[in-house]
Design a protein around this motif. Structure first.
Motif, PDB file in Angstrom:
ATOM      1  N   ARG A 150       0.846  -1.187   0.000  1.00 51.31           N
ATOM      2  CA  ARG A 150       0.000   0.000   0.000  1.00 51.31           C
ATOM      3  C   ARG A 150       0.883   1.239   0.000  1.00 51.31           C
ATOM      4  N   LEU A 151       0.547   2.181  -0.857  1.00 53.42           N
ATOM      5  CA  LEU A 151       1.222   3.470  -0.885  1.00 53.42           C
ATOM      6  C   LEU A 151       0.142   4.550  -0.896  1.00 53.42           C
ATOM      7  N   ARG A 152      -0.019   5.189   0.260  1.00 55.92           N
ATOM      8  CA  ARG A 152      -1.098   6.159   0.452  1.00 55.92           C
ATOM      9  C   ARG A 152      -2.442   5.503   0.117  1.00 55.92           C
ATOM     10  N   SER A 153      -3.195   6.029  -0.832  1.00 55.84           N
ATOM     11  CA  SER A 153      -4.516   5.493  -1.137  1.00 55.84           C
ATOM     12  C   SER A 153      -4.518   4.662  -2.415  1.00 55.84           C
ATOM     13  N   THR A 154      -3.454   3.876  -2.606  1.00 51.95           N
ATOM     14  CA  THR A 154      -3.396   2.960  -3.743  1.00 51.95           C
ATOM     15  C   THR A 154      -2.787   1.632  -3.305  1.00 51.95           C
ATOM     16  N   LEU A 155      -3.158   0.577  -4.006  1.00 55.58           N
ATOM     17  CA  LEU A 155      -2.571  -0.748  -3.829  1.00 55.58           C
ATOM     18  C   LEU A 155      -1.776  -1.048  -5.088  1.00 55.58           C
ATOM     19  N   LEU A 156      -0.484  -1.320  -4.921  1.00 51.82           N
ATOM     20  CA  LEU A 156       0.404  -1.487  -6.058  1.00 51.82           C
ATOM     21  C   LEU A 156       1.128  -2.826  -6.011  1.00 51.82           C
ATOM     22  N   VAL A 157       1.723  -3.191  -7.151  1.00 48.18           N
ATOM     23  CA  VAL A 157       2.566  -4.380  -7.243  1.00 48.18           C
ATOM     24  C   VAL A 157       3.762  -4.042  -8.120  1.00 48.18           C
ATOM     25  N   ARG A 158       4.900  -4.642  -7.807  1.00 50.02           N
ATOM     26  CA  ARG A 158       6.103  -4.424  -8.613  1.00 50.02           C
ATOM     27  C   ARG A 158       7.021  -5.631  -8.456  1.00 50.02           C
ATOM     28  N   PRO A 159       7.962  -5.829  -9.386  1.00 47.14           N
ATOM     29  CA  PRO A 159       8.958  -6.883  -9.215  1.00 47.14           C
ATOM     30  C   PRO A 159       9.773  -6.643  -7.949  1.00 47.14           C
ATOM     31  N   ALA A 160      10.143  -7.716  -7.271  1.00 42.62           N
ATOM     32  CA  ALA A 160      10.821  -7.583  -5.982  1.00 42.62           C
ATOM     33  C   ALA A 160      12.165  -6.884  -6.097  1.00 42.62           C
ATOM     34  N   GLN A 161      12.856  -7.060  -7.200  1.00 45.38           N
ATOM     35  CA  GLN A 161      14.184  -6.470  -7.349  1.00 45.38           C
ATOM     36  C   GLN A 161      14.170  -5.143  -8.097  1.00 45.38           C
ATOM     37  N   GLY A 162      13.000  -4.541  -8.206  1.00 43.99           N
ATOM     38  CA  GLY A 162      12.904  -3.257  -8.872  1.00 43.99           C
ATOM     39  C   GLY A 162      12.274  -3.381 -10.246  1.00 43.99           C
ATOM     40  N   GLY A 163      11.737  -2.311 -10.732  1.00 39.23           N
ATOM     41  CA  GLY A 163      11.059  -2.325 -12.023  1.00 39.23           C
ATOM     42  C   GLY A 163       9.790  -1.511 -11.939  1.00 39.23           C
ATOM     43  N   GLU A 164       9.003  -1.597 -12.983  1.00 38.01           N
ATOM     44  CA  GLU A 164       7.799  -0.783 -13.075  1.00 38.01           C
ATOM     45  C   GLU A 164       6.746  -1.240 -12.084  1.00 38.01           C
ATOM     46  N   GLU A 165       6.172  -0.293 -11.346  1.00 39.66           N
ATOM     47  CA  GLU A 165       5.072  -0.610 -10.450  1.00 39.66           C
ATOM     48  C   GLU A 165       3.749  -0.416 -11.167  1.00 39.66           C
TER      49      GLU A 165
END
Length: 218
Positions: free
Chosen positions: A37-52
């Motif tokens: 969770r980042l503020r008022s959004t639920l996000l997903v991204r690769p564990a080692q970095g990359g586009e969320e």
């Protein structure tokens, strides 16, 4: 901020480039992605970095992935309640599936290893939290698993057993014949963890080979 801890090498590194406050990191089963969770959004991204990628544009707290990586279960405040949902990870435009609603508080949704069931705890009559299991996709059916209160359900790796903390802080085991909650056994306390069981945050995890990881305050 979120960090990654390499327990073998003792190295800690930031999981996100952004200094903004993020919370509730939740690993995919294969360890390749993190939902958060980042503020008022639920996000997903690769564990080692990359586009969320944004999965849900509202305040939402991720709890568990299905083993195939297709679904993410989460909780969200709605109209004075705290309801449970599942979102299709690779179909961000698809409407989230409502799992549990109507309870004052439902939390900790956990997919079974085979993806057929979701365990969770919710406030029942008398204000006591109880562990229950529903089918996935939901059908309106529900089976209560705990007998005298329980929180934080966790599946055994094979799906034949469900663990939770009771009101006295004991780790409890319930056998599920064939991994089916319709054939649940009698709750069996295993040992006292010394924890004050919480409905609000994670205090233990189930590892392989019968091992448990506990969050012990100090």
């Amino acid at each position: 901020r979120l960090f990654l801890l390499d327990s073998l090498r003792g190295i800690t590194s930031p999981a996100l480039d952004s200094p903004d406050q993020a919370s509730d990191p939740t690993w995919s089963w294969d360890g390749t992605h993190i939902a958060y969770r980042l503020r008022s959004t639920l996000l997903v991204r690769p564990a080692q970095g990359g586009e969320e990628r944004v999965l849900v544009r509202e305040v939402a707290y991720p709890d568990s992935w299905s083993r195939d990586g297709k679904w993410l279960a989460y909780g969200a405040p709605r109209l004075g309640h705290y309801d449970l949902f599942a979102v299709a990870v690779d179909e961000p435009d698809r409407q989230p599936v409502l799992l549990v609603t109507g309870d004052p508080l439902a939390d900790e949704p956990r997919f079974s290893p085979d993806g057929r069931w979701v365990a969770y705890h919710a406030t029942a009559s008398g204000g006591v939290d109880q562990v229950s299991v529903i089918p996935f996709p939901p059908t309106g059916e529900r089976w209560q698993i705990s007998g005298d209160g329980g929180v934080q359900p966790r599946w055994a790796p094979g799906g034949q057993e469900l663990f939770y903390l009771d009101r006295e802080g004991r780790l409890v085991s319930v056998a599920l014949a064939g991994g089916d909650p319709r054939h649940a056994g009698v709750p069996r306390p295993l040992f006292d963890t010394g924890l004050e069981a919480s409905w609000a945050f994670d205090q233990f995890a189930v590892g392989p080979k019968g091992r448990f990881l506990f969050r012990i305050p100090f």
